[in-house]
Scaffold this motif. Structure first.
Motif, short mmCIF file in Angstrom:
data_model
loop_
_atom_site.label_atom_id
_atom_site.label_comp_id
_atom_site.label_asym_id
_atom_site.label_seq_id
_atom_site.Cartn_x
_atom_site.Cartn_y
_atom_site.Cartn_z
N SER A 295 0.83 -1.20 0.00
CA SER A 295 0.00 0.00 0.00
C SER A 295 0.86 1.26 0.00
CB SER A 295 -0.91 0.03 1.23
OG SER A 295 -1.81 -1.05 1.22
N LYS A 296 0.29 2.33 -0.45
CA LYS A 296 1.00 3.61 -0.47
C LYS A 296 1.32 4.04 0.96
CE LYS A 296 -1.26 5.02 -4.78
NZ LYS A 296 -0.09 4.80 -5.63
N GLY A 297 2.58 4.41 1.19
CA GLY A 297 3.01 4.83 2.51
C GLY A 297 3.42 3.70 3.43
N TRP A 298 3.53 2.49 2.92
CA TRP A 298 3.81 1.33 3.77
C TRP A 298 5.18 1.40 4.43
CZ3 TRP A 298 7.64 -2.50 2.87
CH2 TRP A 298 8.37 -2.32 1.70
N ARG A 299 6.14 2.05 3.78
CA ARG A 299 7.50 2.11 4.34
C ARG A 299 7.52 2.83 5.69
NH1 ARG A 299 11.88 1.89 -0.07
NH2 ARG A 299 10.78 1.17 -1.93
N GLU A 300 6.62 3.80 5.84
CA GLU A 300 6.58 4.57 7.08
C GLU A 300 6.15 3.72 8.28
OE1 GLU A 300 7.25 8.16 7.66
OE2 GLU A 300 8.43 7.42 5.97
#
Length: 408
Positions: A295-300
């Motif tokens: 999902s978008k932003g998963w790295r955070e």
């Protein structure tokens, strides 16, 4: 009937026409696409001096290095390998330009001839030989009836055909109704075992083709005061899966996704593990290897405690915790460079105009107006179904030259 058939044939032969505005918009779109691929690099200087760049466009010259174990930067591709058989690799992480080193058989780089024999930090895969995917086919594939789009794994950086990524027939790549991806990163089925720890995180870090906005009835249920049957976290607070789903798919906001996970993950601010466990004690997933769509932003959301950070480093995936490593950030940087470049061009044009006296300004404006009128007359007088010939283009400028002579 014959006449009607003939008319139909002529209608099919009529070529589509473009307005000047549409043509310029097309050029602008093509230039933007190039900038996104090249990261806004003008190709003026070899990037070797900058060391191992976090991400840059890389090319492989099969004329100079037939076995495909070397990569060159944009500037070297243009200056040193013009006319060669070059493979465009899009972007590679932590790569340093090889052009002219020991792999090139004594052919020095024209832009930066002083280079070390090798770049030990570089990594190479089959892409450098012009092969992609598990099928090891070239792209574009000369034997394919239709060129199918490919997606890149954020771990091995190889490219894969959509039907070669290990999905079951009932599973789909997460996309919206318009075919736009609902995921930020893709991890191929070959690399997913090393990333099996991702299953320890809430499901919302994984994008799904089934993710949609809540129906009206679901929205009412989510807003109601009744708490019966509601899933709660360890603190007793209700877990709003609808909110997480909307955030990860509809809003595409890194900050919101990270915030939505705070109720499901521990606090990482004091060096505590978000997962509340030693990640090294978890054995690798023995189930069928499947690709991950993140999902978008998963790295955070990934834990950055000492134990987890060492775990990533030992497995060669430390870059996953760096949001600047993503293609999204790379393209964002390219857009910023493009905007700055266009502003500089506009500023240079304005400075040039301001440096002219009144008579010179009038002459330039008059020349622009004459050219506009000449093109307008040309477009109005010709058959739009016929292609423009070189002679017609030359005649436009001849007419402009004659008008200028009459004025003089």
């Amino acid at each position: 009937m014959a006449a009607e058939g003939t008319d139909a044939v002529f209608e099919d032969e009529v070529e589509p026409t473009l307005t000047i505005s549409e043509y310029m918009d097309g050029i602008e779109a093509e230039e933007l696409e190039v900038d996104l691929v090249l990261g806004g690099d003008d190709g003026d200087e070899c990037t070797y001096g900058a060391g191992y760049l976090k991400r840059q466009a890389v090319f492989s010259c099969l004329t100079c290095v037939p076995d495909g174990v070397a990569g060159v930067c944009t500037a070297c591709c243009l200056a040193c390998h013009d006319g060669h058989e070059v493979v465009e690799l899009w972007t590679k992480r932590n790569f340093r330009c090889d052009c002219g080193n020991s792999k090139f058989g004594g052919h020095l780089c024209k832009l930066n001839p002083e280079k070390d024999p090798v770049n030990p930090g570089n990594s190479y895969n089959q892409n450098f030989k012009g092969s992609y995917c598990t099928c090891s086919r070239p792209y574009p594939d000369p034997e394919a009836k239709e060129q199918v789009e490919m997606i890149q794994c954020c771990i091995c950086e190889d490219w894969f055909h959509e039907d070669h990524i290990g999905l079951d027939s009932a599973e789909k790549i997460p996309c919206d109704e318009d075919g736009e991806p609902l995921f930020e990163d893709f991890i191929c089925h070959k690399c997913s075992p090393v990333c099996s720890f991702l299953k320890l995180y809430p499901d919302s870090v994984l994008a799904s083709s089934k993710q949609t906005s809540a129906s009206p009835s679901q929205a009412v249920a989510a807003d109601s005061n009744g708490m019966e049957g509601t899933e709660k976290n360890e603190n007793g607070a209700p877990v709003d899966h609808q909110s997480v789903e909307k955030t990860s798919v509809k809003d595409n906001s890194t900050k919101d996704i990270a915030a939505s996970e705070s109720s499901n993950l521990g606090d990482n601010s004091a060096g505590n593990c978000k997962l509340g466990m030693d990640i090294n004690t978890k054995s690798a997933d023995s189930e069928k290897t499947m690709p991950f769509f993140m999902s978008k932003g998963w790295r955070e959301t990934l834990c950055k405690c000492g134990t987890c950070t060492n775990f990533y480093a030992q497995r060669g995936i430390a870059h996953l915790t760096d949001k600047d490593d993503s293609i999204e950030e790379y393209e964002k940087m390219a857009k910023q460079k493009r905007k700055k470049k266009l502003e500089q061009q506009e500023g240079a044009e304005a400075n040039f105009i301001n440096s002219l006296n009144h008579v010179q300004k009038i002459e330039i404006l008059s020349g622009i107006n004459d050219m506009k009128n000449e093109f307008q007359s040309f477009l109005e007088s010709r058959d739009p179904s016929k292609p423009v010939t070189p002679d017609e283009v030359q005649s436009i400028f001849k007419n402009l030259a004659k008008k200028k002579q009459r004025i003089i």
